[in-house]
Design a protein around this motif. Structure first.
Motif, PDB file in Angstrom:
ATOM      1  N   THR A   1     -40.680   3.864 -31.120  1.00 27.95           N
ATOM      2  CA  THR A   1     -40.444   5.271 -30.862  1.00 27.95           C
ATOM      3  C   THR A   1     -39.185   5.448 -30.019  1.00 27.95           C
ATOM      4  O   THR A   1     -38.813   4.567 -29.245  1.00 27.95           O
ATOM      5  N   LEU A   2     -38.575   6.604 -30.183  1.00 28.72           N
ATOM      6  CA  LEU A   2     -37.376   6.941 -29.421  1.00 28.72           C
ATOM      7  C   LEU A   2     -37.711   8.066 -28.464  1.00 28.72           C
ATOM      8  O   LEU A   2     -38.442   8.993 -28.819  1.00 28.72           O
ATOM      9  N   SER A   3     -37.174   7.987 -27.269  1.00 29.67           N
ATOM     10  CA  SER A   3     -37.334   9.079 -26.312  1.00 29.67           C
ATOM     11  C   SER A   3     -36.023   9.283 -25.577  1.00 29.67           C
ATOM     12  O   SER A   3     -35.163   8.408 -25.556  1.00 29.67           O
ATOM     13  N   ARG A   4     -35.902  10.476 -24.995  1.00 30.77           N
ATOM     14  CA  ARG A   4     -34.684  10.820 -24.266  1.00 30.77           C
ATOM     15  C   ARG A   4     -35.035  11.237 -22.853  1.00 30.77           C
ATOM     16  O   ARG A   4     -36.051  11.887 -22.627  1.00 30.77           O
ATOM     17  N   ASP A   5     -34.179  10.896 -21.933  1.00 33.64           N
ATOM     18  CA  ASP A   5     -34.238  11.426 -20.577  1.00 33.64           C
ATOM     19  C   ASP A   5     -32.908  12.128 -20.359  1.00 33.64           C
ATOM     20  O   ASP A   5     -31.919  11.512 -19.980  1.00 33.64           O
ATOM     21  N   ASN A   6     -32.892  13.431 -20.642  1.00 32.87           N
ATOM     22  CA  ASN A   6     -31.614  14.135 -20.600  1.00 32.87           C
ATOM     23  C   ASN A   6     -31.017  14.146 -19.199  1.00 32.87           C
ATOM     24  O   ASN A   6     -29.803  14.099 -19.029  1.00 32.87           O
ATOM     25  N   ALA A   7     -31.856  14.215 -18.189  1.00 33.09           N
ATOM     26  CA  ALA A   7     -31.350  14.236 -16.823  1.00 33.09           C
ATOM     27  C   ALA A   7     -30.630  12.928 -16.486  1.00 33.09           C
ATOM     28  O   ALA A   7     -29.627  12.926 -15.765  1.00 33.09           O
ATOM     29  N   GLU A   8     -31.152  11.832 -17.002  1.00 28.38           N
ATOM     30  CA  GLU A   8     -30.563  10.523 -16.727  1.00 28.38           C
ATOM     31  C   GLU A   8     -29.528  10.134 -17.785  1.00 28.38           C
ATOM     32  O   GLU A   8     -28.929   9.067 -17.692  1.00 28.38           O
ATOM     33  N   ARG A   9     -29.355  11.007 -18.800  1.00 29.92           N
ATOM     34  CA  ARG A   9     -28.417  10.703 -19.874  1.00 29.92           C
ATOM     35  C   ARG A   9     -28.728   9.355 -20.508  1.00 29.92           C
ATOM     36  O   ARG A   9     -27.828   8.550 -20.758  1.00 29.92           O
ATOM     37  N   THR A  10     -29.982   9.142 -20.757  1.00 31.19           N
ATOM     38  CA  THR A  10     -30.407   7.863 -21.299  1.00 31.19           C
ATOM     39  C   THR A  10     -31.387   8.083 -22.439  1.00 31.19           C
ATOM     40  O   THR A  10     -32.213   9.006 -22.378  1.00 31.19           O
ATOM     41  N   VAL A  11     -31.280   7.251 -23.450  1.00 30.78           N
ATOM     42  CA  VAL A  11     -32.279   7.230 -24.508  1.00 30.78           C
ATOM     43  C   VAL A  11     -32.939   5.856 -24.506  1.00 30.78           C
ATOM     44  O   VAL A  11     -32.338   4.869 -24.071  1.00 30.78           O
ATOM     45  N   TYR A  12     -34.173   5.843 -24.969  1.00 37.16           N
ATOM     46  CA  TYR A  12     -34.952   4.626 -24.927  1.00 37.16           C
ATOM     47  C   TYR A  12     -35.506   4.318 -26.320  1.00 37.16           C
ATOM     48  O   TYR A  12     -35.837   5.222 -27.083  1.00 37.16           O
ATOM     49  N   LEU A  13     -35.612   3.049 -26.588  1.00 35.55           N
ATOM     50  CA  LEU A  13     -36.317   2.581 -27.776  1.00 35.55           C
ATOM     51  C   LEU A  13     -37.529   1.792 -27.291  1.00 35.55           C
ATOM     52  O   LEU A  13     -37.378   0.707 -26.727  1.00 35.55           O
ATOM     53  N   GLN A  14     -38.700   2.372 -27.465  1.00 35.32           N
ATOM     54  CA  GLN A  14     -39.949   1.708 -27.105  1.00 35.32           C
ATOM     55  C   GLN A  14     -40.441   0.938 -28.311  1.00 35.32           C
ATOM     56  O   GLN A  14     -40.646   1.521 -29.376  1.00 35.32           O
ATOM     57  N   MET A  15     -40.618  -0.351 -28.129  1.00 34.22           N
ATOM     58  CA  MET A  15     -41.032  -1.226 -29.231  1.00 34.22           C
ATOM     59  C   MET A  15     -42.373  -1.858 -28.874  1.00 34.22           C
ATOM     60  O   MET A  15     -42.467  -2.598 -27.889  1.00 34.22           O
ATOM     61  N   ASP A  16     -43.383  -1.544 -29.651  1.00 27.85           N
ATOM     62  CA  ASP A  16     -44.735  -2.066 -29.422  1.00 27.85           C
ATOM     63  C   ASP A  16     -45.161  -2.949 -30.589  1.00 27.85           C
ATOM     64  O   ASP A  16     -44.621  -2.864 -31.679  1.00 27.85           O
ATOM     65  N   ASN A  17     -46.165  -3.768 -30.319  1.00 32.56           N
ATOM     66  CA  ASN A  17     -46.712  -4.660 -31.337  1.00 32.56           C
ATOM     67  C   ASN A  17     -45.590  -5.420 -32.051  1.00 32.56           C
ATOM     68  O   ASN A  17     -45.514  -5.460 -33.276  1.00 32.56           O
TER      69      ASN A  17
END
Length: 125
Positions: free
Chosen positions: A69-85
């Motif tokens: 899944t992808l998520s954004r933290d606009n305040a931190e100007r960062t995007v994340y890729l959460q990788m499970d399993n």
């Protein structure tokens, strides 16, 4: 200087989780399409997932649906890729990419103006 700086990654056992970060410098990611790609040894680069700049569409590679899944933290100007399993087949160098006002329709293979430097993910017991 506008750039994307990646962090995270490393070695994880099958079934484990990792989160990759992609931090923007000089770029407001609020208005950018974001994509994650990966390249395994001896293989071509492939898209993992991407989200349109208007946030109306997210596309996933079949191999990662339900796990990444992808998520954004606009305040931190960062995007994340959460990788499970995670699976051994997920072993690759992962790259984030971004492009201003890009509207994504089908797939993730578009022109992206900004790219991260890549980070290694190794899934092995």
């Amino acid at each position: 200087q506008s750039q994307l700086v990646q962090s995270g990654g490393g070695l994880v056992q099958p079934g484990g989780s990792l989160r990759l970060s992609c931090a923007a410098s000089g770029i407001n990611l609020n208005y950018h399409a974001i994509a994650w790609f990966r390249q395994a040894p001896g293989k071509e680069r492939e898209a993992v997932l991407c989200v349109s700049s208007d946030n109306r569409r997210t596309n996933y590679a079949d191999s990662v649906k339900g796990r990444f899944t992808l998520s954004r933290d606009n305040a931190e100007r960062t995007v994340y890729l959460q990788m499970d399993n995670l699976e051994p087949e997920d072993t690759a160098i992962y790259f984030c990419a971004a492009d201003l006002y890009l509207i994504i329709m089908e797939g993730c293979d578009y022109e992206y103006a900004y790219w991260g430097q890549g980070t290694q993910v190794t899934v092995s017991s």
